[in-house]
Design an enzyme around this catalytic site. Structure first.
Site, short mmCIF file in Angstrom:
data_model
loop_
_atom_site.label_atom_id
_atom_site.label_comp_id
_atom_site.label_asym_id
_atom_site.label_seq_id
_atom_site.Cartn_x
_atom_site.Cartn_y
_atom_site.Cartn_z
CG PHE A 420 57.67 74.07 -1.29
CD1 PHE A 420 56.77 74.82 -2.03
CD2 PHE A 420 59.01 74.42 -1.32
CE1 PHE A 420 57.20 75.89 -2.80
CE2 PHE A 420 59.46 75.49 -2.08
CZ PHE A 420 58.54 76.24 -2.82
CG ASP A 421 52.36 69.32 2.68
OD1 ASP A 421 52.91 68.49 3.43
OD2 ASP A 421 51.30 69.10 2.07
CE LYS A 422 55.30 63.11 -0.57
NZ LYS A 422 54.31 62.66 -1.59
CE LYS A 606 54.24 67.83 7.13
NZ LYS A 606 53.07 67.87 6.22
#
Length: 731
Positions: A420-422, A606
């Site tokens: 997940f991206d935050k 990422k």
């Protein structure tokens, strides 16, 4: 490389789609072609070897109607002459089903009369013949159309088998074959039509007309005539005609058709609506989508997207195109059929001439060969995967989840980990006031009044969060305005308020201002808040420390419950990727129970993290906003974009788009994928299992044409009905 998208209305079966696909693929210059059962054709072609008009002409030579205009009478007459079966719908769109039922009635009557000794045998034969005519008329017309194009398909083979049985005097079995084959096809078309209607029903959501304000008058226009910047008026309990920003009025809007949200969303005007041009940058309470339903209030909306570019319009197009993207299982079955069908035909030919080798009559060998032909036909196998994919995509679309094809539908269910991206995914994406801690004799009320007054002059994002949060806590209390704001670079701000000088900032500001260390009590509290991921600021009035306020990009309300659900579903590793420092990442991860927080990451970091995760665990999904996360999403097994409604980039880049800006649709999508994979496997077992049982039994002569037909058509219907269960899927 040039691309072309067309829509063909005559495709009714996977077989038709595959046939057109094969013909177009053989055309010089066409590098890639994909045709779906929904009639969507996607082509990639080399402009040096062919052109668009030649490709369209090739399609129209097959007797098919594209969405391109027809300019000549010759083309029109060709279409009319070649679309024979479509013109036979004398009893409506279900004529084929009614004919099949009549065929069954005559066949059953023939069977009943055959047991009556007082009735001549030719009465049963006549009834069987009439039943065969009703059962075979659509099959015959389809076979003729295929033969005129130089192709022969299963329809021709079934007619051949029925004719052979009749020649051998097996009139009852010939009629049974045509009855069950026509019934199977009619019910299959009917069932698949239901799945298609779940998708095409989206087209009916947008109203055809809109009330628009022009020259201080309300006029009604077609939605295609709406222009960017037009102000439309939406009356209570009516459908919204365009994507846009609310300029006037308040109301609760039912957005279920777009986002899948079951609870209506309150809408109110955007104060800066005159300057708004991009819907994806608006807060949910200010934006509306075409096809959603207004509540009890009157809304005025500024149009931000034309009808052809609305979120609903793009959703409909992408859902249709998604059916073109074949799943891994579908590719496998297509390859299997490529070799299986010629093998079956060779086997049937050998069996026809088996009387030359074994001691039996030609009639007996021919009858056995026809039985094997029916038993071995791969109809159920051909429809087993596409029917499940279509039903799964349709069900997801109704729930506000866009799944762009069979591959992501299957892959999603096999995930081992989710990254997940935050910011904006696990968290709200906006700082929120989290603490207001007074010191000494200062009250929380005083602290908040000063903080709100001073920060209201600043344009910093943290200032906006403090003002918004502070006003919520203070309620209707009147707050005197501050003045003379001065920004202190890398330290904070200062302003005058109520005759005093107020400073708000970090430790460095007050160490320079007072020439002393800040009080230990305040320093310890600041450290505690900062270690928890908060951005803390000290408030200082004249010569007194008043307290601390802090803000933080907090976790979404649904994050904890969603991640807990995913854990129960067997997703063991849930990774958070963020550019924030590791302390902040750890604090948020601890709160929402993320297993692997990874902080201080650049965009390329990422991508590397996703590659490492794929090596470690296999299938990995990346969940983000679909914009700045696009590289990482492209590297993942499945890229999932959140809040895709209104975001063109997210809709384009993601394999799966969660239209609502909520995480809790993710468990639904994964559960649906797993159910779809389960049904696809069941369908393969049913289709291949039936062939494995029937073929040996027909070769050995254990069963005749009748039971073979029942088994063949029964398995085809069973896999379609099994796939349609996905339309009713619930978490």
């Amino acid at each position: 490389m040039n691309t072309l998208h067309l829509e063909i209305s005559e495709i009714k079966h996977t077989r038709n789609a595959r046939k057109i696909e094969q013909i177009l693929h053989e055309k010089k210059g066409v590098n890639h072609v994909s045709v779906s059962k929904l009639g969507i054709v996607q082509l990639e072609w080399d402009g040096n070897e062919t052109n668009q008009s030649e490709i369209i002409e090739s399609i129209e030579k097959l007797g098919l109607t594209t969405n391109q205009p027809k300019n000549t009478k010759k083309q029109l007459s060709e279409q009319q002459s070649k679309q024979i079966s479509s013109n036979l719908q004398i009893l409506g769109e279900n004529t084929e089903l009614y004919f099949a039922i009549l065929s069954g009635i005559f066949w059953i009557s023939g069977v009943i009369f055959s047991f009556m000794s007082s009735i001549p045998d030719n009465v049963s034969t006549i009834l069987y013949s009439i039943g065969g005519v009703f059962g075979g008329v659509f099959t015959l017309l389809t076979a003729v159309e295929d033969l005129l194009k130089g192709k022969f398909e299963i329809d021709f083979l079934m007619l051949f088998a029925a004719a052979g049985a009749a020649i051998l005097g097996k009139w009852g079995e010939a009629a049974l074959l045509l009855f069950l084959f026509s019934l199977g096809h009619a019910l299959e078309h009917y069932a698949m039509k239901r799945a298609k209607k779940s998708i095409t029903a989206l087209s009916d959501l947008t109203p055809p007309m809109a009330l628009v304000k022009r020259n201080d008058e309300l006029i009604e226009v077609h939605i295609e005539q709406l222009k960017l910047g037009d102000i439309i008026v939406v009356k209570p309990n009516s459908k919204i005609a365009a994507d846009g920003v609310v300029t006037k009025g308040t109301s609760a809007v039912n957005q279920a058709s777009i986002t899948g949200e079951s609870v209506p969303v309150d809408k109110h005007p955007n104060n800066n609506w005159q300057n708004e041009k991009e819907i994806n940058k608006l807060l949910p309470e200010h934006r509306v989508f075409a096809g959603t339903i207004n509540g009890n209030g009157v809304l005025e909306i500024k149009v931000l997207k034309e009808a052809k570019d609305s979120t609903l319009s793009r959703l409909i197009t992408m859902v249709k195109e998604a059916e073109n993207q074949k799943s891994p299982t579908q590719h496998l079955t297509d390859k299997f059929e490529k070799y299986y069908v010629p093998f079956v035909l060779v086997l049937v030919v050998l069996l026809i001439f088996s009387f030359l080798v074994i001691d039996e009559t030609f009639q007996r060998s021919f009858y056995r060969a026809m039985s094997v032909l029916i038993a071995a036909s791969p109809c159920a196998l051909a429809i087993s995967t596409p029917s499940a994919v279509l039903a799964g995509i349709a069900r997801a679309a109704r729930h506000g989840v866009l799944i762009k094809g069979g591959r992501p539908l299957e892959d999603l269910g096999g995930l081992k980990a989710i990254a997940f991206d935050k910011t904006g995914t696990l968290t709200t994406g906006r700082p929120t006031l989290t603490h207001a801690i007074p010191f000494g004799n200062t009250t929380k009320l005083q602290l908040l009044k000063i903080a709100v007054a001073v920060e209201a002059l600043s344009d910093h994002p943290l200032a906006a969060s403090i003002v918004e949060g502070g006003k919520k806590e203070l309620g209707d209390i009147t707050i005197p305005k501050a003045e003379n704001l001065k920004a202190l670079t890398a330290r904070g701000i200062q302003a005058n308020w109520e005759g005093s000088l107020v400073h708000i900032g970090n430790r460095r500001l007050f160490e320079e201002l007072t020439k002393k260390n800040i009080p230990e009590e305040i320093d310890l509290k600041m450290s505690e808040l900062e270690s928890g991921g908060h951005t803390a600021m000290i408030i200082y009035q004249d010569n007194n420390y008043l307290g601390i306020v802090s803000a933080m990009d907090i976790a979404r309300p649904e994050s904890i419950s969603t991640l807990a659900t995913l854990k129960k579903m067997g997703i063991k590793r849930m990774i958070m990727l963020t550019g924030d420092n590791q302390k902040v990442a750890n604090a948020i991860a601890k709160h929402i129970e993320i297993t692997d927080p990874m902080g201080s990451l650049l965009p390329e970091d990422k991508v590397n993290a996703i590659e490492q995760l794929k090596q470690q665990v296999g299938n990995v999904a990346m969940v983000g906003d679909g914009v700045n996360d696009a590289p990482a999403m492209a590297k993942s097994t499945v890229g999932i974009a959140m809040g895709a409604a209104g975001s063109d980039v997210a809709l384009e880049t993601a394999d799966i788009a969660l239209m609502a800006d909520k995480l809790n649709n993710l468990p639904f999508a994964i559960g649906l994928s797993r159910k779809a994979k389960q049904i696809i496997k069941q369908n393969l077992v049913i289709s291949l299992g039936m062939v494995a049982i029937l073929v040996p039994m027909t070769i050995m002569g254990t069963i005749a044409i009748g039971p073979a037909v029942v088994g063949h058509e029964g398995s085809t219907l069973l896999v379609v009905l099994n796939a349609l269960r996905l339309l009713r899927y619930e978490v």
